[in-house]
Design an enzyme around this catalytic site. Structure first.
Site, PDB file in Angstrom:
ATOM      1  N   HIS A  54      20.266 -45.265  81.913  1.00  0.00           N
ATOM      2  CA  HIS A  54      20.118 -46.033  80.675  1.00  0.00           C
ATOM      3  C   HIS A  54      18.683 -45.996  80.168  1.00  0.00           C
ATOM      4  CE1 HIS A  54      24.082 -47.687  81.645  1.00  0.00           C
ATOM      5  NE2 HIS A  54      24.118 -48.185  80.418  1.00  0.00           N
TER       6      HIS A  54
ATOM      7  N   ASP B 171      24.782 -54.702  84.323  1.00  0.00           N
ATOM      8  CA  ASP B 171      25.683 -54.197  83.287  1.00  0.00           C
ATOM      9  C   ASP B 171      26.897 -53.513  83.918  1.00  0.00           C
ATOM     10  OD1 ASP B 171      26.438 -53.987  80.616  1.00  0.00           O
ATOM     11  OD2 ASP B 171      25.594 -51.982  80.394  1.00  0.00           O
TER      12      ASP B 171
ATOM     13  N   ALA C 153      28.565 -46.462  78.686  1.00  0.00           N
ATOM     14  CA  ALA C 153      29.174 -47.787  78.571  1.00  0.00           C
ATOM     15  C   ALA C 153      28.638 -48.791  79.581  1.00  0.00           C
ATOM     16  CB  ALA C 153      30.691 -47.678  78.728  1.00  0.00           C
TER      17      ALA C 153
ATOM     18  N   ARG D 184       5.181 -45.306  65.256  1.00  0.00           N
ATOM     19  CA  ARG D 184       5.015 -45.823  63.895  1.00  0.00           C
ATOM     20  C   ARG D 184       6.086 -46.852  63.527  1.00  0.00           C
ATOM     21  NH1 ARG D 184       3.473 -40.395  62.835  1.00  0.00           N
ATOM     22  NH2 ARG D 184       5.602 -39.859  62.184  1.00  0.00           N
TER      23      ARG D 184
ATOM     24  N   ALA E  47      29.729 -48.908  73.011  1.00  0.00           N
ATOM     25  CA  ALA E  47      31.117 -48.872  73.458  1.00  0.00           C
ATOM     26  C   ALA E  47      31.936 -50.065  72.966  1.00  0.00           C
ATOM     27  CB  ALA E  47      31.158 -48.809  74.980  1.00  0.00           C
TER      28      ALA E  47
END
Length: 389
Positions: free
Chosen positions: A257, A279, A313, A233, A146
């Site tokens: 998230h 956050d 966001a 990998r 964002a």
């Protein structure tokens, strides 16, 4: 002296024994001593029946609240900023590193000046302002999330100086993409000034992340998000951080998230490294719905914030809600509590064990945690009469 018995202290790795303590509180309400109890012993005093005692939370990544976005702060916002710090205190947070996402140079410096003014106005019942967390502008375009592309910049000492000159001592963290050309010199300069460098919004491979950690990068910003995933990998930065063992990993424990199972897996792999962050964005503390974020709109639903194009966001959930959720998923409440109250302090250089963090602190400012083993985890201020649901 008033005694509290059968108290547990949160630890990232639980002790082999039950780890119960008795806590002495003096007549001023200050935690004066902590003494371990032998397994099966009984001690006089108020029986906490295994409840946890912890310091209050420390949030190293929070972008605003009550409608304020930290990169947009002006002097006129100071009263509402102080109101936000009071809200954070009520939500169990002792201190925050106000996070400034990518923005223009002038707004960034203006915001740092407002934060400097607010930092000089501490008061009881108000969260403290730690050094700022600059999340950008030296980010990988493909992983910007964002962050507005127009304000991204290539790392250079000149670009760094233009943003932080005069504020160096008031910045605690900086998130950048270490694989970008010029990042190595910026990392060295930040480390020399005592600023923690965090890998984030990055395309770094496992090898590039290892090189960054060797150069002084000490954290991952919102692990798994805006970086290569943990592929079998192509293990990426998360694997490099886990294997190194001394790199903190910020984790947003909202269940969106990062999937709950992945959050639990990360904490089991690296319990001493997982640091919970909120956050939280500007709508934190406001009703859900549509909110403004710079020139864009944020859609808030069930605590998650998305741009109109669906880009995730941030959140509006309090930091301690992440503790409750992680404890519910993991059934390891002590480790979840430590991840939001003890381990963030270590990122910023305070490596004291939890008992030393508590010693000399007012009991009323500490947190008491109940449940978590079978019942949902709950918290309240240790001196409060009722529990917070």
């Amino acid at each position: 002296m008033r005694w509290l018995s059968n108290v547990r202290l949160p630890e990232a790795v639980p002790p082999c024994s039950p780890g119960h303590w008795r806590v002495g509180v003096d007549t001023a309400g200050t935690i004066a001593c902590l003494e371990p109890l032998e397994a099966g012993s009984a001690a006089a005093g108020d029986d906490w029946i295994g409840d946890w005692l912890s310091p209050a939370g420390v949030d190293l990544q929070i972008n605003g609240g009550l409608g304020l976005a930290f990169p947009e702060l002006t002097d006129a916002d100071l009263p509402r900023l102080l109101e936000l710090l009071e809200l954070l205190w009520r939500d169990g947070v002792e201190a925050i590193s106000p996070t400034l996402v990518t923005c223009g140079v002038a707004p960034l410096r203006q915001a740092l000046a407002v934060l400097r003014t607010a930092r000089a106005l501490p008061a009881p019942g108000r969260a403290r302002l730690l050094g700022a967390h600059l999340e950008g502008p030296f980010l990988a375009k493909a992983r910007r999330g964002a962050h507005p592309e127009a304000h991204l910049a290539l790392p250079s000492l000149a670009a760094l100086q233009a943003r932080i000159e005069g504020f160096e001592s008031e910045i605690a963290l900086m998130t950048l993409a270490p694989e970008l050309d010029g990042a190595e010199a910026v990392i060295a300069a930040l480390c020399a000034q005592g600023i923690v460098v965090s890998l984030g919004h990055s395309e770094a491979s496992e090898r590039q992340a290892q090189h960054a950690f060797e150069a002084g990068v000490g954290m991952l910003t919102h692990a798994f998000n805006a970086m290569p995933g943990l592929h079998h990998r192509a293990p990426g930065p998360v694997a490099a951080a886990v294997l190194r063992g001394d790199v903190a990993m910020g984790l947003i424990a909202d269940g969106v998230h990062v999937a709950p199972s992945q959050a639990v897996l990360l904490q089991r792999l690296a319990p001493r490294q997982v640091v919970l962050v909120s956050d939280a964005l500007a709508p934190y503390g406001l009703p859900e719905g549509r909110h403004r974020w710079d020139s864009r709109s944020l859609l808030v639903e069930n605590g998650s914030c998305r741009l109109e194009d669906g880009t995730l966001a941030g959140v509006t959930l309090p930091l301690l809600e992440g503790v409750v959720r992680l404890a519910g998923w993991s059934r390891a409440p002590g480790a979840a509590i430590a991840a939001a109250t003890v381990l963030p302090r270590r990122v910023l250089g305070d490596h004291r064990p939890v008992q030393e963090l508590l010693l000399g602190q007012p009991l009323a400012e500490a947190l008491r945690w109940s449940g978590g083993d079978v019942d949902p985890l709950r918290w309240r201020r240790a001196g409060a009469a009722t529990r917070t649901p």
